[in-house]
Design an enzyme around this catalytic site. Structure first.
Site, PDB file in Angstrom:
ATOM      1  CG  HIS A 112      -2.029  -1.038   1.083  1.00  0.00           C
ATOM      2  ND1 HIS A 112      -2.777  -1.477   2.165  1.00  0.00           N
ATOM      3  CD2 HIS A 112      -2.490  -1.737   0.010  1.00  0.00           C
ATOM      4  CE1 HIS A 112      -3.646  -2.392   1.758  1.00  0.00           C
ATOM      5  NE2 HIS A 112      -3.489  -2.561   0.460  1.00  0.00           N
ATOM      6  CB  SER A 187      -9.297  -7.409   9.124  1.00  0.00           C
ATOM      7  OG  SER A 187      -9.164  -6.645   7.922  1.00  0.00           O
TER       8      SER A 187
END
EC number: 2.3.1.286
Length: 250
Positions: A112, A187
């Site tokens: 990212h 997650s």
């Protein structure tokens, strides 16, 4: 872990919480405490609204990641590089703590991007974040590129942006060729990164998940570990180191 020589490690926000950086979706997460901040971290909103950009830069200036130090989990992964295990780190984090802990920059793939650089959305020029943050601290709420006047954006993937195709492709190849994919503090709700688990599983490799909360990939995982990351990761790295040492001695 016997006989393992190639390990891919996918890290998410959870690995950095012990360094004082809050995660995003947990009980004290960034989005949990202030859901409106999601807009400031969304590409379309950021590009369209000067007010959103001003809020973003104010929040970014005070981000806890600027003061954070690597923790035991980061250091254990860095130390693992010095053993007989080939380690590649695929991180969703933009904080640079893996490299600061001692992991080789060439072994860390920042999926990212990095918060330590700023990119101009007009001419593409990159510069250290500190230069832009100093301008924000001095009162420039919506700093523009000094070269072309374009909108400056942190060199991170905001919501609504696509991952760099080259980076995504390399991550898939690493996941497909590593004997174990160790997921730490993610997650596994954000695509396409979460699908790296499917890539590893489809290649017949083991999936090990270390995370406080359940993930969509818990069921097919070979092992799911709920103990604190700062405890679990050093233990796992020690086991991998011992296994590598045993293989060499044999």
């Amino acid at each position: 872990m016997d006989g393992i020589s190639r390990v891919a490690v996918l890290t998410g926000a959870g690995i950095s919480t012990d360094s004082g950086i809050p995660d995003y979706r947990g009980p004290d997460g960034v989005w949990t405490r202030d859901p409106a901040l999601v807009d400031a971290f969304t590409y379309d909103s950021f590009m369209a609204d000067p007010g959103v950009r001003e809020r973003f830069w104010r929040t970014y200036l005070g981000h806890s990641a600027w003061r954070a130090e690597p923790n035991a989990a980061h250091r254990a992964l860095a130390a693992l590089e010095g053993t007989g295990v080939a380690v590649r780190i695929l991180t969703q984090n933009v904080d640079g703590l893996h490299q600061r802990a001692g992991s080789s920059a060439r072994k860390v793939l920042e999926l990212h991007g990095s918060m330590h650089e700023v990119v101009c959305t007009g001419c593409g020029q990159r510069s250290p974040s500190r230069q832009t943050l100093d301008r924000v601290a001095a009162g420039d709420g919506d700093p523009r590129c000094p070269a072309c006047g374009g909108i400056l954006k942190p060199a991170v993937v905001l919501f609504g942006e696509h991952l760099d195709p080259g980076t995504a492709g390399l991550a898939e190849r690493i996941a497909a060729h590593s004997e174990v994919l160790l997921v730490i503090g993610s997650s596994l709700l954000v695509e396409p990164v979460a699908s790296l688990c499917a890539v590893a599983l489809n290649a017949g490799h083991r999936l090990v998940i270390v995370n406080r909360d359940p993930t969509p990939y818990d069921e097919p995982a070979a092992e799911v570990i709920r103990e604190p990351i700062g405890v679990a990761v050093p233990r796992l790295c020690a086991a991998l180191t011992e296994a590598a040492g045993s293989a060499v001695r044999a």
